[in-house]
Design an enzyme around this catalytic site. Structure first.
Site, PDB file in Angstrom:
ATOM      1  CG  ASP A  35     -21.965  81.970  -9.383  1.00 58.78           C
ATOM      2  OD1 ASP A  35     -22.579  81.081  -8.869  1.00 58.78           O
ATOM      3  OD2 ASP A  35     -21.329  82.413  -8.785  1.00 58.78           O
ATOM      4  CG  ASN A  83     -22.582  75.430  -2.896  1.00 59.67           C
ATOM      5  OD1 ASN A  83     -21.674  75.031  -4.016  1.00 59.67           O
ATOM      6  ND2 ASN A  83     -23.071  76.446  -3.216  1.00 59.67           N
TER       7      ASN A  83
HETATM    8  C1  IPE Z   1     -19.162  78.738  -6.220  1.00 57.13           C
HETATM    9  O1  IPE Z   1     -20.781  79.188  -6.015  1.00 57.13           O
HETATM   10  C2  IPE Z   1     -19.431  77.314  -5.238  1.00 57.13           C
HETATM   11  C3  IPE Z   1     -19.701  76.185  -6.891  1.00 57.13           C
HETATM   12  C4  IPE Z   1     -19.719  76.808  -8.398  1.00 57.13           C
HETATM   13  C5  IPE Z   1     -19.843  74.941  -6.971  1.00 57.13           C
HETATM   14  P1  IPE Z   1     -21.203  79.925  -5.203  1.00 57.13           P
HETATM   15  O2  IPE Z   1     -23.100  79.666  -5.960  1.00 57.13           O
HETATM   16  O3  IPE Z   1     -22.235  78.643  -4.219  1.00 57.13           O
HETATM   17  O4  IPE Z   1     -20.656  81.162  -4.368  1.00 57.13           O
HETATM   18  P2  IPE Z   1     -20.802  81.799  -3.237  1.00 57.13           P
HETATM   19  O5  IPE Z   1     -21.891  81.979  -2.542  1.00 57.13           O
HETATM   20  O6  IPE Z   1     -22.027  82.797  -3.880  1.00 57.13           O
HETATM   21  O7  IPE Z   1     -19.900  82.637  -3.619  1.00 57.13           O
HETATM   22  C1  IPE Z   2     -23.678  77.434  -9.512  1.00 59.71           C
HETATM   23  O1  IPE Z   2     -24.542  78.223 -10.082  1.00 59.71           O
HETATM   24  C2  IPE Z   2     -23.535  76.159  -9.176  1.00 59.71           C
HETATM   25  C3  IPE Z   2     -23.672  75.536  -7.987  1.00 59.71           C
HETATM   26  C4  IPE Z   2     -23.114  76.390  -7.020  1.00 59.71           C
HETATM   27  C5  IPE Z   2     -24.556  74.037  -7.490  1.00 59.71           C
HETATM   28  P1  IPE Z   2     -25.491  78.656  -8.957  1.00 59.71           P
HETATM   29  O2  IPE Z   2     -26.684  78.065  -8.464  1.00 59.71           O
HETATM   30  O3  IPE Z   2     -24.078  79.223  -7.577  1.00 59.71           O
HETATM   31  O4  IPE Z   2     -26.116  80.007  -9.262  1.00 59.71           O
HETATM   32  P2  IPE Z   2     -26.443  81.819  -8.818  1.00 59.71           P
HETATM   33  O5  IPE Z   2     -25.808  81.831  -8.405  1.00 59.71           O
HETATM   34  O6  IPE Z   2     -28.016  81.381  -7.975  1.00 59.71           O
HETATM   35  O7  IPE Z   2     -27.308  81.889  -9.217  1.00 59.71           O
HETATM   36 MG    MG Z   3     -24.019  81.433  -7.242  1.00 57.69          MG
END
Ligand code: IPE
Ligand code: IPE
Ligand code: MG
Length: 265
Positions: A35, A83
């Site tokens: 993340d 997502n």
């Molecule tokens: C979790 O990250 C999913 C992945 C890393 C693929 P998210 O960014 O989607 O999770 P939330 O929304 O912060 O819980």
């Molecule tokens: C994790 O990084 C990757 C996926 C969930 C695909 P994020 O895209 O959630 O990054 P933040 O949380 O917005 O910084």
């Molecule tokens: Mg995220």
């Protein structure tokens, strides 16, 4: 990538070179919620997509390190069932990125003995990506190195519901006696069937939640949260996570420390 088929002397020296790591107390299976890609990009005034690109480099690096450390399995959360609610441009970018990275890396994964598997509802992915995933899994299925599980369109609740559905179907057909359903037969219906549960869950970017990841399998994982954003997760960050893991006292409900492999089935 360097070969994971290092001798045990080489392995010990990799561990020794990572200050204070005990080669005998390494996690067998690491799960990671990658993340913080978007925040990493934002902090640099870049579009979110650049964060995802940088995240791929961190994943390649982590896989290589885990392989060198003879960790048995790395399970990475790449795209959740939630997502899809992101802007369509970001979703499309991610799908294209998965395809291009897998295309580019497949030969080296094959050569380096990595056994790759994609866990999730793959039917919803673009057909060209589904085809490439099938090819990648088939080409690496006999590899003896690290198991690399990429959770793509993965949701823990969905996985549990599908397992329950399959068991119910078998029961309805008279193939399975419902009273014989136990933890073993339930786990055998999960996408991770055959894989030991993760010993260590790493989540980057400081969020303290599991976001629908491996709800069953993480029952007794040690949880490690770091403020490091995923694209910055490097050898040093992994070392800190592993040192922290080795400092934990795992009791599995008992009163004395035991290792996961001493648990009763
Ligand atoms: C979790 O990250 C999913 C992945 C890393 C693929 P998210 O960014 O989607 O999770 P939330 O929304 O912060 O819980
Ligand atoms: C994790 O990084 C990757 C996926 C969930 C695909 P994020 O895209 O959630 O990054 P933040 O949380 O917005 O910084
Ligand atoms: Mg995220």
């Amino acid at each position: 990538m360097t070969s994971r088929l290092a001798s045990s002397a080489e392995h010990s020296s990799v561990c020794a070179s990572i200050n204070g790591l005990d080669p005998k107390r390494m996690p067998e299976h690491i799960a990671v919620i990658m993340d913080g890609n978007g925040r990493w990009a934002k902090a640099r005034g870049l579009p979110r997509m650049m964060g995802h690109r940088a995240g791929v480099e961190a994943l390649k690096n982590t896989l290589r390190l885990c392989s060198d450390l003879r960790i048995g399995a790395l399970t990475a959360y790449a795209f959740s069932t939630e997502n899809w609610s992101r802007p369509i441009d970001e979703v499309n970018f991610l799908m294209t990125l998965f395809q291009s990275v897998l295309q580019k890396e497949l030969e080296s994964l094959e050569r380096e003995q990595v056994k790759i598997k994609f866990l999730g509802d793959l039917d919803a992915l673009p057909t060209s990506l589904q085809d490439l995933i099938a090819e990648a899994e088939q080409r690496t299925v006999l590899n003896g190195g690290i198991h690399f599980n990429v959770c793509t369109n993965y949701g823990g609740r969905r996985e549990l519901v599908l397992a329950a559905q399959r068991l119910a179907e078998l029961s309805a057909k008279g193939i399975l006696d419902p009273s014989h359903i136990d933890e073993g037969s339930f786990a055998a219906e999960l996408l991770t069937a055959g894989e030991a549960d993760p010993d260590l869950l790493i989540r980057t970017s400081g969020e303290r939640r599991i976001s629908n990841f491996l709800l069953w399998q993480l029952a007794y994982a040690e949880i490690y949260v770091t403020d490091v954003l995923w694209p910055d997760f490097d050898a040093e960050a992994l070392k800190i996570a592993l040192v922290d893991f080795q400092s934990r006292c795992r009791r599995f409900g008992g009163l004395t420390p035991i290792s996961a492999d001493q648990l009763m089935p």
